[in-house]
Enzyme design. Structure first.
Site, PDB file in Angstrom:
ATOM      1  N   PRO A 178      54.869   6.824 -54.678  1.00 17.64           N
ATOM      2  CA  PRO A 178      54.991   5.365 -54.599  1.00 17.64           C
ATOM      3  C   PRO A 178      54.549   4.933 -53.206  1.00 17.64           C
ATOM      4  CG  PRO A 178      57.164   6.409 -54.541  1.00 17.64           C
ATOM      5  CD  PRO A 178      56.156   7.512 -54.639  1.00 17.64           C
ATOM      6  N   ILE A 206      59.545   6.852 -46.256  1.00 15.38           N
ATOM      7  CA  ILE A 206      59.486   5.857 -45.179  1.00 15.38           C
ATOM      8  C   ILE A 206      59.845   4.477 -45.732  1.00 15.38           C
ATOM      9  CG2 ILE A 206      57.879   4.684 -43.617  1.00 15.38           C
ATOM     10  CD1 ILE A 206      56.351   7.479 -43.644  1.00 15.38           C
ATOM     11  N   ASP A 233      54.301   6.827 -47.883  1.00 14.34           N
ATOM     12  CA  ASP A 233      55.073   7.286 -49.042  1.00 14.34           C
ATOM     13  C   ASP A 233      56.450   6.624 -48.956  1.00 14.34           C
ATOM     14  OD1 ASP A 233      56.668   8.677 -50.823  1.00 14.34           O
ATOM     15  OD2 ASP A 233      55.695  10.605 -50.451  1.00 14.34           O
ATOM     16  N   HIS A 234      56.702   5.713 -49.883  1.00 12.48           N
ATOM     17  CA  HIS A 234      57.938   4.920 -49.796  1.00 12.48           C
ATOM     18  C   HIS A 234      59.185   5.738 -50.131  1.00 12.48           C
ATOM     19  CE1 HIS A 234      60.055   1.350 -49.090  1.00 12.48           C
ATOM     20  NE2 HIS A 234      59.276   0.482 -49.693  1.00 12.48           N
ATOM     21  N   ARG A 235      58.991   6.971 -50.642  1.00  8.04           N
ATOM     22  CA  ARG A 235      60.156   7.828 -50.862  1.00  8.04           C
ATOM     23  C   ARG A 235      60.710   8.309 -49.537  1.00  8.04           C
ATOM     24  NH1 ARG A 235      57.507  12.356 -54.436  1.00  8.04           N
ATOM     25  NH2 ARG A 235      56.079  12.148 -52.705  1.00  8.04           N
TER      26      ARG A 235
END
Ligand code: CAO
Length: 547
Positions: free
Chosen positions: A343, A523, A519-521
């Site tokens: 994501p 950051i 990577d929103h997982r």
């Protein structure tokens, strides 16, 4: 202690089936009903379960052997001794009375369902759950067709699963699927209406064609729905036998037994993506473990399919075709893997590099060795190394189970290089300890080697962060794709002069557009905004970089 024979239970009228999997090894301790071996005919898969809890002492068959009802396939020693075994063993040999009653009932129900309809007019028919071998309230785990699909008789409509068996409800006849009356997760029993089809009926009665011999339990589960108005001609197929805990899967889409399906759910694996190594592509437990192992160890190189279009474009005009080289194919696979598994979000910012450019153009010239050019990229690399040190999460990768973060103490930056053959990403190592001039030399040497096809393989591995600079070409912003297993990538676009308000007036400042994808997982958005801002500040005051 006496060993007790384990025999193949009643196969419901099927003479011979093949052993396709041995699920245990000598010495294994099993609970009652745990699978010992898996048998498969061309229509059904069934497990031979342990008839009692105990230890496997001997396995007498191998994969590929043919066995029939009563074949002695293994010896076990019961947990509570021989007595316990003999008490429990009776169970798999014979159907429980109510199961037999069910079986008989559905066998005799067949003629009632046989109102033949020879009309050629398309007509709607209910799809009804057939005899499930005495099992009630079985969960729907998959709808394998879509509304509007044109189906052949026997194409899978849905898959049901109890804790012991997986079975398909096939289309009773060829026709169009009009609707489902159920959804995944619903529980159904024999006789329930699960959908509607539009069929053109020209079949003769099932009962008429098939009623000469009583059907065994195994021949009924996939048989025509007992209450279908226009009965199926597909009565003659093996299916649920409550003793042998069968699993039928004839769709060819996902070919796996109940134990494997259960494990797949526990592991969160989509069976449609797993290649089965068993006979006829049947998915086995080991296939799931291998699949998971591969995904964990190598998320980028996982075998995701890169699909193109199968449309015939030549009908719109002239076309030509060129084959894609290896670099482009690998890039496509990596992009699909990154795009579909991470994501990712892009944070935009602008660095005021007015001073940096003045310094680069006016002051650096004297410092540079003959033939060396320093573009803004070398400064950006240096700034990134500093920002990565200040924000360690940006220089990390997710651990194998995504429950740890691996923070890297090295600062190796991959530089996307546009070559005639496609995109290559050589890596400048130890950026934190190099000066701007060295970085300019290293990156231009690597870019040249990449374009000359002289890049050694190890020059492209070990990056902890990537920069993709299109600044030499143009554009105001873009959204680079994270280069997994890294967690962030910086896109650089072309700097241009913009009027910036200094509190009193607008003054022309050279603004460099930055696009930070992350990577929103790993950051959060706020962290990304801070990282990008910090980077801009470093680039705005060039003295920070020289420290
Ligand atoms: N703003 C304004 N000017 C810029 C600039 C920027 N952000 N970045 C570079 N320039 C200038 C340079 O100073 C140079 O100017 P001069 O010729 O006057 O010195 C000119 O643009 C050309 O620079 P360059 O592209 O040759 O050199 P570089 O160090 O900036 O970049 C490299 C090197 C290898 C990154 C680049 O050549 C390249 O291949 N870029 C493409 C990367 C790519 O394809 N990315 C997309 C991947 S998909 O995400």
């Amino acid at each position: 202690m006496a060993h007790t024979q384990v025999n193949v239970p009643d196969l419901g009228g099927i003479d011979e089936v093949e052993v396709i999997e041995i699920c245990v090894k000598v010495g294994d301790s099993l609970e009652t009903e745990e699978a010992l071996i898996v048998l498969e005919s061309d229509k059904a898969t069934m497990e031979v379960p342990a008839p009692f809890s105990g230890t496997v002492k001997e396995i007498l068959v191998s994969v590929g052997d043919k066995v029939g009802s009563g074949t002695h396939v293994a010896n076990m020693e019961a947990e509570g001794g021989a007595q316990a075994a003999s008490e429990e063993q009776a169970a798999p040999k014979q159907a429980a009375p109510e199961e037999q009653a069910n079986t008989q009932e559905s066998a005799t129900a067949r003629p009632e369902a046989s109102a033949a309809n020879a009309s050629a007019e398309p007509q709607e028919m209910d799809v009804i759950v057939p005899d499930l071998g005495g099992v009630d309230a079985v969960e729907i785990i998959e709808l394998s067709a879509s509304i509007g699909d044109e189906l052949a008789a026997e194409d899978s409509l849905m898959v049901l699963e109890s804790d012991k068996a997986t079975m398909e409800i096939p289309a009773p006849q060829a026709g169009k699927l009009l609707s489902f009356a159920v959804k995944v997760g619903d529980k159904v029993s024999q006789g329930d209406v699960v959908g509607k089809m539009l069929v053109t009926q020209a079949a003769t009665s099932t009962a008429e064609t098939k009623s000469d011999a009583p059907k065994s339990a195994a021949e009924k589960s996939e048989a025509a729905p007992a209450k279908a108005e226009t009965p199926s001609a597909q009565a003659n197929q093996p299916a649920a036998n409550t003793h042998s805990t069968p699993s039928t899967n004839t769709s060819g889409k996902v070919h796996a037994g109940p134990a494997v399906r259960k494990l797949a759910r526990e592991l969160g694996v989509d069976l449609a993506q797993v290649n089965g190594s068993g006979p006829r592509g049947r998915i086995q437990k080991q296939d799931l473990y291998d699949f998971v192992k591969q995904r964990v160890n190598n998320p980028v190189a996982s075998p995701l399919t890169v699909k193109g279009s199968d449309e015939d474009f030549s009908k719109y005009g002239e076309i030509s075709e060129k084959s894609l080289n290896k670099i482009k194919q690998v890039t496509a696979r990596n992009m699909v893997a990154s795009w579909s598994t991470i994501p990712q979000v892009t944070q935009f910012d602008e660095a005021d590099i007015t001073e940096l450019e003045t310094y680069r153009k006016q002051s650096m010239g004297a410092l540079l060795p003959e033939g060396v050019k320093v573009s803004p990229l070398a400064f950006i690399m240096k700034a990134c190394a500093k920002a990565l040190q200040a924000f360690p999460e940006f220089n990390s990768s997710l651990g194998p189970n995504a429950d740890t973060l691996i923070l890297k103490q090295y600062y190796n930056i991959g530089i996307a290089v546009d070559t005639p053959d496609g995109l290559l990403v050589p890596v400048v190592k130890g950026v934190e300890s190099k000066g701007v001039v060295d970085l300019a030399v290293d990156s231009s040497e690597l870019a040249k080697k990449a374009r000359d096809k002289k890049l050694p393989m190890d020059a492209m591995s070990g990056a902890s962060f990537t920069i993709s600079s299109l600044g030499g070409i143009g554009g105001t912003a873009f959204t680079p794709i994270v280069n997994a297993p890294q967690v962030a990538i910086l896109g650089v676009s072309k700097a241009s002069y913009k009027p910036v308000w200094n509190g009193k007036e607008f003054e022309p400042r050279l603004m460099l557009p930055l696009s930070l994808s992350y990577d929103h997982r790993v950051i959060d958005g706020a962290q990304a905004a801070r990282f990008a801002r910090y980077l801009c500040e470093l680039l705005t005051d060039v003295r920070h970089l020289l420290l």
